[in-house]
Write a protein that holds these residues in place. Structure first.
Motif: not given
Length: 157
Positions: A71-73, A83-86, A94-95, A114-118
């Motif tokens: 996991v990212d963090f 999770e930071v998702d691009g 992927r989904p 889940r967070l959007c990278a943008s």
């Protein structure tokens, strides 16, 4: 012997410090997590700068192995994975893979945010507020007391 240089400063046949033995082998997911820490994306780096050092009042780990996943963090005290998702997470298989991963984490008592990278790039303050709110909300709410005994009914006022 001609051409042999004597050892300097007592180096000669002395045993080496450090214990020797076989080199330590890492579990594959730990080795991969270490590699991913060196290859973080810009949104992940920016978010890590805000999460590190317990700035939200809890400790986060970056690129943390949980079972077969990384996991990212991860915040162990809140059982929260961030999770930071691009945009790559929107295409192909992927989904479905992300849903399977989320199900595994959830089955093991870990909440996933889940967070959007943008969003991280555009407004990191709002992202941090969302993480802080999720950390403050426990996964399981404790009951007001023990359950009633069998055959007893609760009285409502």
């Amino acid at each position: 012997m001609v051409g042999t240089i004597p050892p300097r400063n007592g180096e000669g046949d002395q045993p080496q410090a450090g214990g020797g033995g076989a080199p330590r082998t890492l579990r594959p997911e730990v080795a991969q997590a270490r590699s991913l820490r060196r290859q973080m994306t810009l949104p992940e780096v920016l978010l890590w700068q805000q999460l590190r050092g317990s700035q939200l009042g809890v400790r986060f780990r970056r690129q943390h192995p949980v079972g077969p996943y990384i996991v990212d963090f991860f915040c162990a005290s809140a059982s929260l994975a961030v999770e930071v998702d691009g945009t790559a997470h929107d295409y192909g298989d992927r989904p479905a893979r992300d849903a399977e991963r989320d199900r595994f984490l959830s089955d093991n008592g870990i909440d996933v945010l889940r967070l959007c990278a943008s969003d991280v790039l555009r407004d990191i303050g709002s992202v941090l507020a969302a993480i802080a709110a999720r950390v403050a909300r426990p996964l399981h709410q404790p009951a007001a007391g023990p359950p009633p005994r069998a055959g007893e009914e609760q009285e409502f006022l």
